[in-house]
Write a protein that holds these residues in place. Structure first.
Motif, PDB file in Angstrom:
ATOM      1  N   GLY A  60       0.817  -1.209   0.000  1.00 47.90           N
ATOM      2  CA  GLY A  60       0.000   0.000   0.000  1.00 47.90           C
ATOM      3  C   GLY A  60       0.853   1.262   0.000  1.00 47.90           C
ATOM      4  N   HIS A  61       1.957   1.205   0.728  1.00 46.80           N
ATOM      5  CA  HIS A  61       2.807   2.399   0.822  1.00 46.80           C
ATOM      6  C   HIS A  61       3.305   2.842  -0.556  1.00 46.80           C
ATOM      7  N   LEU A  62       3.789   1.883  -1.337  1.00 52.61           N
ATOM      8  CA  LEU A  62       4.284   2.253  -2.675  1.00 52.61           C
ATOM      9  C   LEU A  62       3.145   2.714  -3.582  1.00 52.61           C
ATOM     10  N   TYR A 154      -7.101   9.845  -1.118  1.00 50.68           N
ATOM     11  CA  TYR A 154      -7.460   9.194   0.142  1.00 50.68           C
ATOM     12  C   TYR A 154      -6.523   8.037   0.456  1.00 50.68           C
ATOM     13  N   ASP A 155      -6.056   8.018   1.704  1.00 48.01           N
ATOM     14  CA  ASP A 155      -5.404   6.831   2.230  1.00 48.01           C
ATOM     15  C   ASP A 155      -6.542   5.950   2.733  1.00 48.01           C
ATOM     16  N   ALA A 156      -6.882   4.940   1.931  1.00 50.22           N
ATOM     17  CA  ALA A 156      -7.993   4.038   2.268  1.00 50.22           C
ATOM     18  C   ALA A 156      -7.439   2.677   2.687  1.00 50.22           C
ATOM     19  N   ALA A 157      -6.229   2.692   3.280  1.00 46.55           N
ATOM     20  CA  ALA A 157      -5.581   1.446   3.711  1.00 46.55           C
ATOM     21  C   ALA A 157      -6.517   0.606   4.575  1.00 46.55           C
ATOM     22  N   HIS A 158      -7.367   1.286   5.373  1.00 45.71           N
ATOM     23  CA  HIS A 158      -8.238   0.558   6.309  1.00 45.71           C
ATOM     24  C   HIS A 158      -9.646   0.356   5.761  1.00 45.71           C
ATOM     25  N   ALA A 159      -9.913   0.817   4.554  1.00 42.11           N
ATOM     26  CA  ALA A 159     -11.318   0.894   4.114  1.00 42.11           C
ATOM     27  C   ALA A 159     -11.658  -0.072   2.981  1.00 42.11           C
ATOM     28  N   PHE A 178      -5.342   1.497  -1.326  1.00 39.30           N
ATOM     29  CA  PHE A 178      -5.760   0.426  -0.422  1.00 39.30           C
ATOM     30  C   PHE A 178      -4.532  -0.400  -0.046  1.00 39.30           C
ATOM     31  N   SER A 179      -4.524  -0.907   1.182  1.00 36.68           N
ATOM     32  CA  SER A 179      -3.444  -1.809   1.610  1.00 36.68           C
ATOM     33  C   SER A 179      -3.973  -3.237   1.690  1.00 36.68           C
ATOM     34  N   PHE A 180      -3.191  -4.161   1.162  1.00 39.91           N
ATOM     35  CA  PHE A 180      -3.531  -5.584   1.257  1.00 39.91           C
ATOM     36  C   PHE A 180      -2.461  -6.300   2.084  1.00 39.91           C
ATOM     37  N   THR A 183      -1.930  -7.872   7.669  1.00 37.85           N
ATOM     38  CA  THR A 183      -2.739  -7.497   8.831  1.00 37.85           C
ATOM     39  C   THR A 183      -4.098  -6.914   8.440  1.00 37.85           C
ATOM     40  N   LYS A 184      -4.386  -6.869   7.156  1.00 37.65           N
ATOM     41  CA  LYS A 184      -5.609  -6.186   6.720  1.00 37.65           C
ATOM     42  C   LYS A 184      -6.774  -7.156   6.486  1.00 37.65           C
ATOM     43  N   VAL A 185      -7.973  -6.563   6.362  1.00 38.30           N
ATOM     44  CA  VAL A 185      -9.202  -7.325   6.139  1.00 38.30           C
ATOM     45  C   VAL A 185      -9.056  -8.280   4.946  1.00 38.30           C
ATOM     46  N   ALA A 310      -3.077  -5.852  22.772  1.00 36.87           N
ATOM     47  CA  ALA A 310      -3.760  -4.778  22.040  1.00 36.87           C
ATOM     48  C   ALA A 310      -2.680  -3.799  21.581  1.00 36.87           C
ATOM     49  N   ARG A 311      -2.996  -2.898  20.657  1.00 38.72           N
ATOM     50  CA  ARG A 311      -1.953  -1.983  20.150  1.00 38.72           C
ATOM     51  C   ARG A 311      -2.394  -0.530  20.231  1.00 38.72           C
ATOM     52  N   LYS A 312      -1.391   0.360  20.366  1.00 40.84           N
ATOM     53  CA  LYS A 312      -1.686   1.788  20.459  1.00 40.84           C
ATOM     54  C   LYS A 312      -1.663   2.412  19.068  1.00 40.84           C
ATOM     55  N   TYR A 313      -2.508   1.903  18.163  1.00 40.96           N
ATOM     56  CA  TYR A 313      -2.630   2.549  16.839  1.00 40.96           C
ATOM     57  C   TYR A 313      -3.526   3.760  17.012  1.00 40.96           C
ATOM     58  N   PHE A 314      -3.112   5.015  16.808  1.00 46.32           N
ATOM     59  CA  PHE A 314      -1.829   5.416  16.298  1.00 46.32           C
ATOM     60  C   PHE A 314      -1.147   6.339  17.287  1.00 46.32           C
TER      61      PHE A 314
HETATM   62  N1  T4K Z   1      -1.674   3.895   5.613  1.00 44.58           N
HETATM   63  C1  T4K Z   1      -2.210   3.420   6.757  1.00 44.58           C
HETATM   64  C2  T4K Z   1      -3.242   4.243   7.447  1.00 44.58           C
HETATM   65  C3  T4K Z   1      -1.805   2.180   7.263  1.00 44.58           C
HETATM   66  O1  T4K Z   1      -2.336   1.717   8.424  1.00 44.58           O
HETATM   67  C4  T4K Z   1      -0.842   1.432   6.568  1.00 44.58           C
HETATM   68  C5  T4K Z   1      -0.380   0.157   7.089  1.00 44.58           C
HETATM   69  C6  T4K Z   1      -0.323   1.956   5.364  1.00 44.58           C
HETATM   70  C7  T4K Z   1      -0.756   3.199   4.928  1.00 44.58           C
HETATM   71  C8  T4K Z   1       0.712   1.233   4.536  1.00 44.58           C
HETATM   72  O2  T4K Z   1       0.223   0.060   3.928  1.00 44.58           O
HETATM   73  P1  T4K Z   1       1.237  -1.171   3.609  1.00 44.58           P
HETATM   74  O3  T4K Z   1       2.432  -0.586   2.879  1.00 44.58           O
HETATM   75  O4  T4K Z   1       1.632  -1.800   4.919  1.00 44.58           O
HETATM   76  O5  T4K Z   1       0.421  -2.073   2.734  1.00 44.58           O
HETATM   77  C9  T4K Z   1       1.079  -3.085  10.747  1.00 44.58           C
HETATM   78  C10 T4K Z   1       1.204  -3.298   9.253  1.00 44.58           C
HETATM   79  O6  T4K Z   1       2.510  -3.732   8.884  1.00 44.58           O
HETATM   80  C11 T4K Z   1       0.830  -2.129   8.414  1.00 44.58           C
HETATM   81  O7  T4K Z   1       0.498  -2.629   7.128  1.00 44.58           O
HETATM   82  C12 T4K Z   1      -0.406  -1.411   8.964  1.00 44.58           C
HETATM   83  N2  T4K Z   1      -0.706  -0.204   8.256  1.00 44.58           N
HETATM   84  C13 T4K Z   1      -0.204  -1.082  10.428  1.00 44.58           C
HETATM   85  C14 T4K Z   1      -1.418  -0.391  11.019  1.00 44.58           C
HETATM   86  O8  T4K Z   1      -0.022  -2.309  11.132  1.00 44.58           O
HETATM   87  P2  T4K Z   1       2.841  -3.149  12.677  1.00 44.58           P
HETATM   88  O9  T4K Z   1       4.210  -2.593  12.811  1.00 44.58           O
HETATM   89  O10 T4K Z   1       1.867  -2.899  13.749  1.00 44.58           O
HETATM   90  O11 T4K Z   1       2.886  -4.724  12.343  1.00 44.58           O
HETATM   91  P3  T4K Z   1       3.259  -5.971  13.251  1.00 44.58           P
HETATM   92  O12 T4K Z   1       4.323  -6.735  12.560  1.00 44.58           O
HETATM   93  O13 T4K Z   1       3.513  -5.540  14.646  1.00 44.58           O
HETATM   94  O14 T4K Z   1       1.929  -6.839  13.187  1.00 44.58           O
HETATM   95  C15 T4K Z   1       0.775  -6.539  13.951  1.00 44.58           C
HETATM   96  C16 T4K Z   1       0.063  -7.846  14.270  1.00 44.58           C
HETATM   97  O15 T4K Z   1      -0.441  -8.437  13.078  1.00 44.58           O
HETATM   98  C17 T4K Z   1       0.932  -8.916  14.882  1.00 44.58           C
HETATM   99  O16 T4K Z   1       0.921  -8.754  16.263  1.00 44.58           O
HETATM  100  C18 T4K Z   1       0.278 -10.199  14.461  1.00 44.58           C
HETATM  101  C19 T4K Z   1      -0.394  -9.869  13.167  1.00 44.58           C
HETATM  102  N3  T4K Z   1       0.325 -10.365  11.994  1.00 44.58           N
HETATM  103  C20 T4K Z   1       1.433  -9.698  11.545  1.00 44.58           C
HETATM  104  C21 T4K Z   1       2.125 -10.151  10.453  1.00 44.58           C
HETATM  105  C22 T4K Z   1       3.327  -9.408   9.948  1.00 44.58           C
HETATM  106  C23 T4K Z   1      -0.112 -11.527  11.364  1.00 44.58           C
HETATM  107  O17 T4K Z   1      -1.103 -12.145  11.771  1.00 44.58           O
HETATM  108  N4  T4K Z   1       0.567 -11.959  10.266  1.00 44.58           N
HETATM  109  C24 T4K Z   1       1.657 -11.332   9.767  1.00 44.58           C
HETATM  110  O18 T4K Z   1       2.220 -11.761   8.748  1.00 44.58           O
HETATM  111  O19 T4K Z   1       2.258  -2.564  11.292  1.00 44.58           O
END
Ligand code: T4K
Length: 369
Positions: A60-62, A154-159, A178-180, A183-185, A310-314
């Motif tokens: 999604g980032h790229l 729009y950053d629709a990574a979550h939508a 969109f992000s796939f 960790t996404k839906v 649980a996580r402190k997003y964001f």
């Molecule tokens: N914009 C927004 C608003 C975003 O939230 C994101 C990504 C992006 C842009 C960029 O999209 P991408 O380039 O990533 O497609 C995670 C994700 O890596 C990240 O994609 C996501 N947002 C963000 C909210 O969460 P971390 O650092 O919290 O990931 P991590 O490794 O701690 O994983 C969280 C949990 O997910 C783990 O505790 C268990 C589970 N998990 C993780 C991995 C890697 C799995 O079940 N399988 C897995 O393979 O960032």
């Protein structure tokens, strides 16, 4: 509980289904560079998301970086600091300057009433985030963009898959990402997409994601490499066969959380809107220590002591990142600062059982006053 419950858990198709999907790659030896699977998934997603043009990316980032580059922007981009590092970094890595706007107290998306005051003669775009799958105020944002001639991305990574007023969320603004990610839906292991209404932008981004190459003897743009490979696309094709079932399971977990936590004094949940079809991507909870009796960090620690992560997003806000060396004043986005200090994102994924949701809620509610 023997295993840790993490904030999320990747959905995966039955392994035989994936094997069947990738088997033909052993015949074709075609592994990447917009192969059959890549093209098939683009077409499946264009239909599912209700958008005309979908360009698949490595992540999604790229996708976001490429959208910004494709638009030839320069100057300032108004955005939210209440997001993942990716949103702000994509702006900066394109040589643009992020200008941070505060968020709304109820759904944590950019506050459109605060955007106009930030517009200067250098502003070129607005980059809001449908954070947690909460839909931004697209009408107000578009009105401002039209008035000042700004692009809206729009950053629709979550939508993923969400619909607003009967239309796919990716149809709003000039482009969406969109992000796939795993960790996404919906996941393609890593992966993402840029979506557009404009064929011109789609064609340009198709070249940008492949080094800017337009033919064997022409490189038209200074592009990078952001192509989704065939193994990622195959995972996406499999996961799309199960998407309805996955969303339904998430919906049940979310309903249980809402039932258990919805009336607790000092706990704020995201609002539910009738005009939105949700994807149940995240379950953020904001704690008010004065009313609830415990703060976010205390609750996170209590859950962690019980193997629930649980996580402190964001947190922290992107405008406070060390990488900016104090360039931004976080006190100018006070609501974002407050939410960031008090929000906790609870575990949510398709296979999360109601029993585990109950256990999490019991642990949280123990500290209720
Ligand atoms: N914009 C927004 C608003 C975003 O939230 C994101 C990504 C992006 C842009 C960029 O999209 P991408 O380039 O990533 O497609 C995670 C994700 O890596 C990240 O994609 C996501 N947002 C963000 C909210 O969460 P971390 O650092 O919290 O990931 P991590 O490794 O701690 O994983 C969280 C949990 O997910 C783990 O505790 C268990 C589970 N998990 C993780 C991995 C890697 C799995 O079940 N399988 C897995 O393979 O960032």
């Amino acid at each position: 509980m023997s295993e840790k419950i993490l904030v999320t858990r990747s959905s995966m198709p039955p392994i035989e289904e994936y094997f069947d999907e990738i088997r033909e790659l052993w015949d074709s030896h075609w592994l990447t560079n917009m192969g059959v699977k890549h093209r098939e998934l683009e077409s499946i997603l264009s239909e599912y998301l209700g958008v005309e043009y979908v360009s698949l990316m490595t992540n999604g980032h790229l996708a976001l970086e490429n959208i910004l580059q494709a638009m030839d922007l320069s100057g300032e981009v108004i955005t939210t600091p209440f997001t993942f590092a990716s949103t702000t970094n994509a702006i900066v890595r394109n040589g643009l300057k992020p200008v941070f706007c505060d968020i709304k107290e109820d759904d944590y998306t950019i506050d459109p009433d605060k955007i106009e005051a930030l517009i200067t003669d250098k502003t070129c775009a607005i980059l809001p985030v449908h954070v947690y799958g909460n839909i931004c105020d697209t009408e107000k944002i578009q009105r401002i963009a039209d008035k000042y001639g700004l692009k809206v991305i729009y950053d629709a990574a979550h939508a993923f898959g969400e619909r607003y007023m009967g239309k796919g969320i990716g149809t709003y603004g000039d482009a969406s990402m969109f992000s796939f990610h795993a960790t996404k839906v919906f996941n393609t292991i890593e992966g993402g997409a840029a979506v557009f209404k404009s064929k011109e932008l789609y064609d340009k981004i198709a070249e940008l994601k492949n080094f800017g190459i337009c033919s064997q003897d022409c490189v038209k743009y200074v592009g990078g490499n952001a192509k989704m490979n065939e193994f990622q696309a195959a995972m996406g094709i499999c996961n799309m066969r199960h998407i309805d079932e996955e969303l339904e399971k998430r919906r049940m977990a979310v309903e249980r959380y809402r039932e258990r936590l919805g009336n607790a004094d000092g706990i704020k949940l995201s609002p539910v809107r009738e005009d939105v079809v949700y994807n149940y991507a995240y379950f953020p909870v904001v704690f008010d220590k004065k009313k609830f009796g415990a703060d976010r960090d205390e609750i996170a620690d209590r859950l962690a002591r019980n193997d629930i992560i649980a996580r402190k997003y964001f947190y922290p806000l992107t405008n406070s990142f060390e990488s900016f060396h104090g360039e931004y004043d976080v006190s100018l986005t006070p609501i974002a600062a407050d939410i960031s200090n008090n929000v906790l994102t609870l575990p949510l994924y398709a296979d999360l059982t109601v029993d585990v949701v109950d256990k999490i809620c019991n642990l949280i509610l123990e500290s209720e006053c």
